[in-house]
Design an enzyme around this catalytic site. Structure first.
Site, PDB file in Angstrom:
ATOM      1  CB  CYS A  92      53.038   7.093   6.638  1.00 53.43           C
ATOM      2  SG  CYS A  92      53.829   5.845   7.675  1.00 53.43           S
ATOM      3  CB  CYS A 242      56.275   8.003  15.029  1.00 51.96           C
ATOM      4  SG  CYS A 242      54.742   8.586  14.256  1.00 51.96           S
TER       5      CYS A 242
END
EC number: 5.1.1.8
Length: 332
Positions: A92, A242
């Site tokens: 992530c 992101c």
């Protein structure tokens, strides 16, 4: 008053609007020598704790958890397992930035280079003097170009399949308005695309599930190169641009010769926050790279770097009382 089953020490942060919850104390010991082993131990023995940390009433479907672990690799500052309301994440990007900034808040690290060990490989993070953080992500590459899928509600949609630490289906031609005011429609459209991919058995490499859908468009801000909307596992959307999604985008740009090595790419997210991305070819770094399955990466594999800011929001203790009917969260 009933006794507490668990007390988890946490720090909450957000990266470009996307929250990260770092769990740094109170979690049961995980079995295994490697972080991949510990991930399996987490999944098999403590998935109820993932739900308790992430789901309401203690969390929400936007939150990404980051379980801090001792590193097994000698180069790493710490190990980390990322997870959300739907399950577990190999990597992530926004979460890595959040973890680094949270560790700095705790005065456990200072400005400089730090390595985090994740289930998909070592991740290099640099904490800068201005508080920003650059993440050199895992090797990223485009797997397939312009794959066609028929979406019943939308017609024929084409997108690239790329790996940036998670599997993405990246769509540039979709006819949608990427604005924060249009999130409900964007979520519906990306969920329809995801469902169509499953129905058509379209996957990442080695039949891996494509669990992120990413739409791109031009931005109203002339200082940025692109604006995106990212549907994450669990059907929540990414408030940030992101990190792994930007890495996947850079891999596609590199494969199409639309972005040169070390050229900066300004990626804006749907709420307006921006990540700065760049890349080098893995071959130029003289690195022998293998993916988590032990196979060689494709020839045009890149090493992306993503830079952004995170901010600490809270430092607290999560408590699970024995008689709490929602101690393991409210199922979503």
């Amino acid at each position: 008053m009933a006794s507490s089953l668990f007390n988890f020490k946490i720090i909450d942060s957000h990266t470009g609007g996307e929250p990260t919850r770092m769990v740094y104390d109170g979690f049961p010991d995980l079995v295994g020598d490697t972080i991949q082993d510990k991930l399996q131990s987490f999944k098999q023995n403590f998935d109820h704790l993932r739900q308790s940390i992430i789901l309401e009433p203690r969390g929400n479907d936007v939150l990404v958890g980051a379980l801090l672990l001792p590193a097994s690799h000698p180069k790493a500052t710490a190990g980390v397992i990322f997870f959300n309301n739907a399950g577990y994440l190999g990597m992530c990007g926004h979460g890595t930035i959040g973890v680094i900034v949270s560790l700095a808040y705790q005065q456990k690290i200072s400005a400089g280079v730090h390595w985090l060990e994740t289930p998909v490989g070592l991740v290099k993070a640099t904490l800068h003097d201005d508080g920003s953080c650059s993440v050199q992500n895992v090797p990223s590459y485009r797997y397939k170009k312009q794959v066609e899928v028929h979406v019943p509600e939308l017609g024929l949609i084409r997108g690239d399949i790329a790996w940036g630490g998670n599997w993405f289906f990246l769509v540039s031609e979709h006819g949608q308005d990427i604005q924060a005011s249009n999130v409900k429609q964007l979520t519906q459209v990306t969920m329809q695309i995801k469902q169509a991919l499953v129905a058509a058995n379209i996957t990442g490499e080695n039949s891996s599930e494509i669990d992120h859908i990413e739409l791109f468009a031009d931005s109203d801000d002339t200082q940025v190169d692109s604006k995106n909307f990212v549907l994450c596992p669990g059907s929540a959307y990414d408030r940030s641009p992101c990190g792994t999604g930007t890495s996947a985008k850079l891999a596609c740009l590199a494969a199409d010769n639309k972005l040169a090595p070390e050229q900066l790419w300004q990626q804006q997210g749907v709420v307006g926050s921006v990540f700065t991305g760049s890349y080098q070819y893995a071959s130029e770094l003289n690195t022998t790279l293998k993916n988590p399955a032990g196979a060689a990466y494709p020839e045009q594999t890149i090493i992306p770097t993503i830079c952004g800011h995170a901010y600490v929001c809270a430092e607290t203790t999560l408590i699970m009382q024995e008689d709490d009917p929602f101690k393991w969260g409210i199922p979503s």
